[in-house]
Every structure is written in C-alpha cells, then in structure tokens.
Design an enzyme around this catalytic site. Structure first.
Site, PDB file in Angstrom:
ATOM      1  CB  THR A 208      -0.855  -0.066   1.281  1.00 40.07           C
ATOM      2  OG1 THR A 208      -1.732  -1.165   1.153  1.00 40.07           O
ATOM      3  CG2 THR A 208      -1.629   1.198   1.534  1.00 40.07           C
ATOM      4  NE  ARG A 236      -9.003  -7.281   3.189  1.00 34.99           N
ATOM      5  CZ  ARG A 236      -8.004  -6.424   3.254  1.00 34.99           C
ATOM      6  NH1 ARG A 236      -7.819  -5.549   2.281  1.00 34.99           N
ATOM      7  NH2 ARG A 236      -7.177  -6.419   4.283  1.00 34.99           N
ATOM      8  CG  ASP A 239      -5.763  -0.685   6.882  1.00 42.26           C
ATOM      9  OD1 ASP A 239      -5.634  -1.497   5.934  1.00 42.26           O
ATOM     10  OD2 ASP A 239      -4.821   0.009   7.298  1.00 42.26           O
ATOM     11  CB  THR A 258       1.232   0.097   4.857  1.00 45.85           C
ATOM     12  OG1 THR A 258       1.360  -1.120   4.115  1.00 45.85           O
ATOM     13  CG2 THR A 258       2.565   0.410   5.516  1.00 45.85           C
ATOM     14  N   GLY A 261      -4.799  -5.255   7.046  1.00 50.29           N
ATOM     15  CA  GLY A 261      -5.899  -4.311   7.240  1.00 50.29           C
ATOM     16  C   GLY A 261      -6.900  -4.675   8.316  1.00 50.29           C
TER      17      GLY A 261
HETATM   18  N1  ASP Z   1      -3.567  -2.324   4.570  1.00 46.50           N
HETATM   19  C1  ASP Z   1      -3.833  -2.852   3.274  1.00 46.50           C
HETATM   20  C2  ASP Z   1      -5.099  -3.675   3.312  1.00 46.50           C
HETATM   21  O1  ASP Z   1      -5.243  -4.460   4.236  1.00 46.50           O
HETATM   22  C3  ASP Z   1      -2.738  -3.702   2.722  1.00 46.50           C
HETATM   23  C4  ASP Z   1      -1.369  -3.113   2.780  1.00 46.50           C
HETATM   24  O2  ASP Z   1      -1.071  -2.226   3.564  1.00 46.50           O
HETATM   25  O3  ASP Z   1      -0.548  -3.553   1.985  1.00 46.50           O
HETATM   26  O4  ASP Z   1      -5.886  -3.570   2.419  1.00 46.50           O
END
Ligand code: ASP
Length: 343
Positions: A208, A236, A239, A258, A261
């Site tokens: 992310t 789905r 966060d 990040t 989530g």
């Molecule tokens: N936080 C992100 C999610 O769960 C994934 C990530 O940070 O890579 O969608």
C-alpha cells in the site's frame, strides 16, 4: 501581614505572567517548515531478496513521489494537494500495490481502495472496491470535496468518479505479470482446500502507498491508496479507505498506515495514535511506537505507519522487516529508506 499580601501579589503576578506568555506564544505566527513523509508498504522486505536494480527502482519511485509533493509545498501549495500528487505518482508505478501495481482478488480482479483526509477541518473522502478508476486517491478527494458523503463503494464510486471527469481505464490496465504470478502461486498453495480463502491466514507482504504532509499554513493532511491484499475474498475492504483505521488527520497530527488491514481496523490504528497525542500529550513518535510495537504487535498485527505532527515532527515506524518510506523537508533533500536497519 504585609509580607503575606506581598507574597500573594507576587504569586498572582507570576500566574498572570505565565498566562500572558502562553497566550502570546499562541497568537505569534509560527514559522513552519513544510514537510512530506511517504510510505510504499511494509512487509517482508529484505535486502537479500532484492536485486540492485529493484532496489534502485524503488528508491527512484519513492524519490519521485517525495519531489512531486515537496514541489507543491515549496510553492505554498496545500498539504492535501501534496498528498494527492505524491500518491498519484506511486499509483502510476507498477512497483507498489496501489493503482497500476495492485494485487489481484481471489477471482483475478483488481479492486482498489483509497482515502484522504484534510486535517484543517477533518473533512475526508474515500472509495472502495473500484475497478476502473486510474487514480483512486483522486476519486477519494472528489468524494471529500464534491459529495456530501465520506465513503463510496463499487459501481457507485465508479459512476461518481466518471461524472467528476476523472480518468477511467479498462480493468485490464491494472494487470501486471508480477501480481498475476503472485496470485497463481497463492491459488496453487490453497488448491488442496477449495475454500481455503475463507479461512486463509495473513498475507506475507504488503505494498500500500500513503503520504502525510504539513504545509506552510500549518495544515496537515493524510492519504492512503491500495489494491488491498492479494487473493482477497470477494467484497473484502481493508483499512486503507477506513477513516481512523488506515488514514487520519486533524489539527495535531496526520497518519497513514500499511499492514494487515483487518488488524488495523480492529485497533483503529490511525486514530488511536492521534488520540494518544491529543489526550495523553505523547510525542508523535512515542504514540506511533506504542500502537505499532505494543498494542498491534501483541495481537499479532503486522505493519507500520507514517505519522506527522503539527510542528513537523514525524515517525516512520513498523514491526515488519522493512517498509518503503521517505521524507523531504523544505530546505533539505529527499531521503528514502527500505530496510529495517536503515536510519
Ligand atoms: N492495509 C492494506 C489492506 O489491508 C494492505 C497493505 O497495507 O498492503 O488492504
């Protein structure tokens, strides 16, 4: 008696003096140095797994994002403008799990999430599950500025982005070989159990992107954009588009997260850091460290945050092996880091 009166008067004057000084310092114009801080995801990022070319490509992409945001701040632009522009460059890069480089869902689609928040007035906007919007962070901003809502999802968000004149692409734009192979590998692993995605464990790596910025006027902003987690279940949402979980900004701090989530939502990570700063008076670094290394880690949650306060102090903390990250303060030079041991 006279002595007592003199002492009381002295005490009264000292209180008055302290109060006046406080009031005066509050009204004094603050001299602020604009700064932008970014991340490009946290996870199992180890030097031994990267070729020198890959290492250099990530550093170049992070530097481009920092320069883009910094240029805006330097010209007196707003923190919201800087955050959006920096994130757009990372969305356009195939390297990060956002925009062009987004991971695939279990069914082989790309469903993108993003959010943005203006700390000046706590307005915010977000989109989730979009499949045709080239830059979801701009769609999030459009929701913030041109709709009465905070979060739009799926087809509605896409219709809104189209009406707002944002760039629309065919879903195939988000196809990249690297992410496709990642999904195929995961599908192969769970092939033994056709319903494994319903009970699947945590993904190993994240990607992310996010940015937080402080502008010359003293306003903070935060934004986050993602493709979510590879092989994610249909519908789905993580966060990143959830205000308070993956993104938060108010007058005292700005945070972008990040990581896994689901844990960041359950622990309301971004707002928890802001609350520790506001209600407990902790420094931004202490607050971020408590939430990421103590609260989140004790529950098995992996990831990191970038967090910036209104004085320009910031923290880039993570409980994983690495986090793509960097900062650029006006008057300084861009600084990017990848691995856990880089300072
Ligand atoms: N936080 C992100 C999610 O769960 C994934 C990530 O940070 O890579 O969608």
């Amino acid at each position: 008696m006279l002595m007592k009166q003199i002492a009381a008067l002295a005490l009264f004057c000292s209180v008055l003096f302290t109060t006046q000084t406080f009031a005066e310092s509050k009204t004094k114009p603050r001299v602020l140095t604009p700064v932008i801080v970014i991340h490009g995801g946290a996870g199992t990022i180890l030097k031994k797994n990267m070729t020198p070319e890959q290492d250099a490509a990530y550093r170049d992409a992070l530097t481009l994002a920092l320069k883009t945001g910094h240029d805006i701040l330097k010209k007196g632009g707003s923190s919201v403008d800087a955050v959006e522009a920096a994130i757009r460059t990372m969305e356009d890069s195939p390297l990060f799990n956002a925009g062009k480089g987004s991971v695939f869902t279990h069914e082989g689609r790309n469903e993108l999430d993003a959010s943005i928040m203006d700390g000046k007035n706590q307005t915010s906007g977000a989109v989730a599950g979009v499949t045709i919007v080239k830059n979801p962070i701009s769609a999030a901003r459009a929701v913030m500025e041109h709709s009465p809502h905070v979060l739009l999802i799926g087809k509605g968000a896409e219709l809104f982005a189209t009406r707002m004149g944002l760039e629309i692409v065919d879903p195939s734009y988000f196809w990249t070989e690297r992410r496709w192979k990642e999904l195929q590998k995961e599908l192969l692993e769970e092939n033994k159990d056709p319903h494994a995605e319903l009970i699947s464990g945590k993904p190993e790596k994240f990607g992310t992107v996010g940015a937080v910025a402080l502008d010359r006027a003293g306003n903070l902003a935060a934004g986050t954009s993602t493709g979510g987690t590879s092989n994610k279940y249909f519908g789905r949402v993580g966060d990143s588009p959830i205000i308070g979980a993956g993104t938060y900004a108010d007058k005292s701090c700005a945070i972008s997260a990040t990581g896994h989530g689901e844990d960041f939502i359950r622990f309301v990570v971004a707002h928890d850091i802001a609350a520790l700063v506001e209600y407990k008076g902790l420094s931004i670094d202490r607050a971020a460290n408590i939430v990421i290394h103590e609260k989140l880690k004790s529950a098995g949650g992996d990831g990191g945050v970038i967090a910036l306060d209104s004085a320009g102090n910031f923290s880039m903390t993570f409980n994983t092996e690495g986090m793509y990250r960097g900062y650029y303060r006006e008057g300084g030079s861009p600084r990017v880091m990848i691995y856990g041991d880089e300072k």
